[in-house]
Design an enzyme around this catalytic site. Sequence first.
Site, PDB file in Angstrom:
ATOM      1  N   ASP A 574     -26.099  75.162   0.756  1.00  0.00           N
ATOM      2  CA  ASP A 574     -26.081  76.478   1.381  1.00  0.00           C
ATOM      3  C   ASP A 574     -24.773  76.847   2.094  1.00  0.00           C
ATOM      4  O   ASP A 574     -23.857  77.339   1.470  1.00  0.00           O
ATOM      5  CB  ASP A 574     -27.276  76.610   2.334  1.00  0.00           C
ATOM      6  CG  ASP A 574     -28.603  76.606   1.592  1.00  0.00           C
ATOM      7  OD1 ASP A 574     -28.631  76.104   0.444  1.00  0.00           O
ATOM      8  OD2 ASP A 574     -29.610  77.085   2.119  1.00  0.00           O
ATOM      9  N   GLU A 771     -37.353  69.150   8.833  1.00  0.00           N
ATOM     10  CA  GLU A 771     -36.434  69.449   7.737  1.00  0.00           C
ATOM     11  C   GLU A 771     -35.103  68.731   7.914  1.00  0.00           C
ATOM     12  O   GLU A 771     -34.499  68.248   6.953  1.00  0.00           O
ATOM     13  CB  GLU A 771     -36.210  70.960   7.676  1.00  0.00           C
ATOM     14  CG  GLU A 771     -35.323  71.430   6.537  1.00  0.00           C
ATOM     15  CD  GLU A 771     -35.156  72.936   6.532  1.00  0.00           C
ATOM     16  OE1 GLU A 771     -34.625  73.460   5.528  1.00  0.00           O
ATOM     17  OE2 GLU A 771     -35.553  73.598   7.510  1.00  0.00           O
TER      18      GLU A 771
END
Length: 812
Positions: A574, A771
């Site tokens: 990302d 996460e």
Amino acid sequence: MIQLWRVQALAVILYWLQLAQGEDQVVLSGNAKLSNETLLWGPYRPNLYFGVRPRIPKSLTTGLLWAKVDSFQDVQKNFRHTCEQHEGMAGYGWDQYDVRLGGRQTIHDAGNMIDITTEFVKIPGGQHGGNWGVRIRGTPREDAPEHLVTSMIFYAAMEGFGDLQVSNEEDELGLKGTVTMKGSSNELGDFTLEVTEGPESNVHPPPRHKSYDSKPLDRSIVSSLQVEDANIWQAKALLFQHMKTEIDEMISLYGQENAPPPWQIFTIANNIREGNMHFVQKVFDGAFEFDVTFSSGSAPAPVTSYSISEAVKSATKAFSNRFSTVLAPQAPFNKSKYQAFAHSMFSNLIGGIGYFYGDALVDRSYAPEYEEENEGFWQETAEARQRQGAVKLEGLAELYTSIPSRPFFPRGFLWDEGFHLIPVADWDMDLTLDIVKSWFNLMDEDGWIGREQILGHEARSKVPQEFQVQYPHYANPPTLFLIFDALIDKLQNHASFKDSADPLESIRSAHLQNPEKAKDYLRELYPLLKRHYFWFRKTQWGDIKSYDREAFSTKEAYRWRGRSTTHVLTSGLDDYPRPQPPHPGELHTDLISWMGMMTRSIRRIAETIGQVDDAKEFQGYETGIIRNIDDLHWSKKAQTYCDATIDDYEESVHVCHKGYISIFPFLTGLLPADSPRLGAILDLISDPEELWSPYGIRSLSKSSPNYQTGEDYWRSPVWMNINYLAVKALLDIAQSAGPHQKRATKLYTSLRTNLVENVFKEWERTKFAWEQYNAETGEGQRTQHFTGWTSLVVKIMAMPDLSGVKYIKEEL
């Protein structure tokens, strides 16, 4: 009279014995049947706290809702159905779970002051996928009032052309005893679904209002609806809509000042009629328990409450035994305090396996801007995406996959799945290969697989609109090829399964026990694997010739398509810093490394199935990639691997943002133990001012000016998937003779310890896996209940303890 559960248990045992004693080909055929049968049903709606469905499009679907109903103001927000972040949970998930047998899930609902337990079990037999049952139990938490009133609602719906009806005679006061539904469909045959009354210890709210006379709460309230297939997934909204009508009638009848208590007023209507969706509501005071059973008409015997109890005991014992055999934590993590943690992490990984079916939004305009050949291409592609004219719904497609996170990412992610399946392959290779095939069956005629599988309205409801569309020129790291490597490694190691006490071993490891079966599987998928591989080469190529770059091969260079000034979402990393501004002459270190791994894997596959010419071709690509990684991406000045771009003078230059990108050739296993680059890579990994932290390897160097800036998604945090690759690569070096063996052993031991201890600490503190983990504090952050690749901690725990290894001779 022989009890039904004994008949059922005997039938299952005889079925297994028949498989074990038959001829090889009969056994293989039986294994395939039983494998399909044991995987047909499951809690395959992982976006719900609990929802069972089969791996069949448009079929029976079920779900569970509940709420504390002690006030008028909070009831609506108290109702639980879909998994949500920050919904007042003190942790939830599977304590122990095997996808073939079932297991136990505990939901610590602090907001509703109750712990909900779902014990789900499957019992094979018959011609339609066998039976299943779930015991639903509620236990008030310590802070609950003496009379905690909980409303429980179970629903079942039939999509498509099947039939599902309540068979009890209608009683305007509600139903006493078991609620029974009869159903049928082409795939499931005839079946019975029952919701039991539960034990005599169940207590219901006593009469406190005149309304109790017409709707006593010691009975089950059943309401039938006819709902469009496309709307069945919106069970909570449908419930509220239906309940509002009932509430309005009560208020109209009794008035605001004499309204019934909340637990009486927030009920559905007693309305049994023909429909395809049926709600069953039970209202309890304090602790409670009841069962839901599904009995196939072709099974040897129906499910009973007793058989659920026995099956739960059996599944729990079987899980513990298998875990201690195939994923047993090694020192120092073989202490009892880690057991529940390890069981939970793995159980929630496979408990997150779901079945998805529906259409997907795809842009097949093949707009010329998507070639990304011009400077300023990111602006052109953004404008092309805004046109949306060619965005259409495609499908219908089905996918069997695990998911990253039940509350936030309840859908299939391509590069996540390869990581998910690494520990699953140790547990159940047959299941693993079934999931892999499901993914490759999504491939289009060009070789593209959408990186995010958002299938149907329910899946799209969890995704912002701007991220729903998939683009056929967008790639994602080809991590599923890691699983083919694992399969081939296991075949070459000739593992023995003769001593396994698992009666399902012959199913779980059928491809390993019979190498020809594994080769047949690879032969079947091989055309798709080649198509996918050459799609990568065609669409993600990088430009060498236009910029006179010097490299061993003029073809082996790669660039992610789909980048913007701030993100390369297709890379999976990302917001990791990349060259600025974006340029069509960029070359990406991580992508060429993934291509090296993918090429090595498909070459091994070709060798395994006897495709000699193909193997030779892939070997040539592999050599070119490995040579070009050094030629195109190694920076002598920075002493690390870097992305490359084109400067203002049309020269190829390195842009070095030290972090995960810098060590990708190492992470993907492309650096041998004697590589001249390895020492510098280990320096970078081990330096506390660069990548090393007490909690794992940082995603970006602490010395980088981009550290912890902007979104800070991949700009500092510790990610388990990349750290797993690092631990594995260090282990490989530690177990190979070479100049860095001793150092790699020390780093491996420290990194393995740091990762496990921190994830364990945060799991104990928050009751969730996360996460990512903060590189400065170790705290879990971003998405909670991220039991996808964070569950790789279980695989790390099972790796060998090398802390006491002594080296007779260290090579210099």
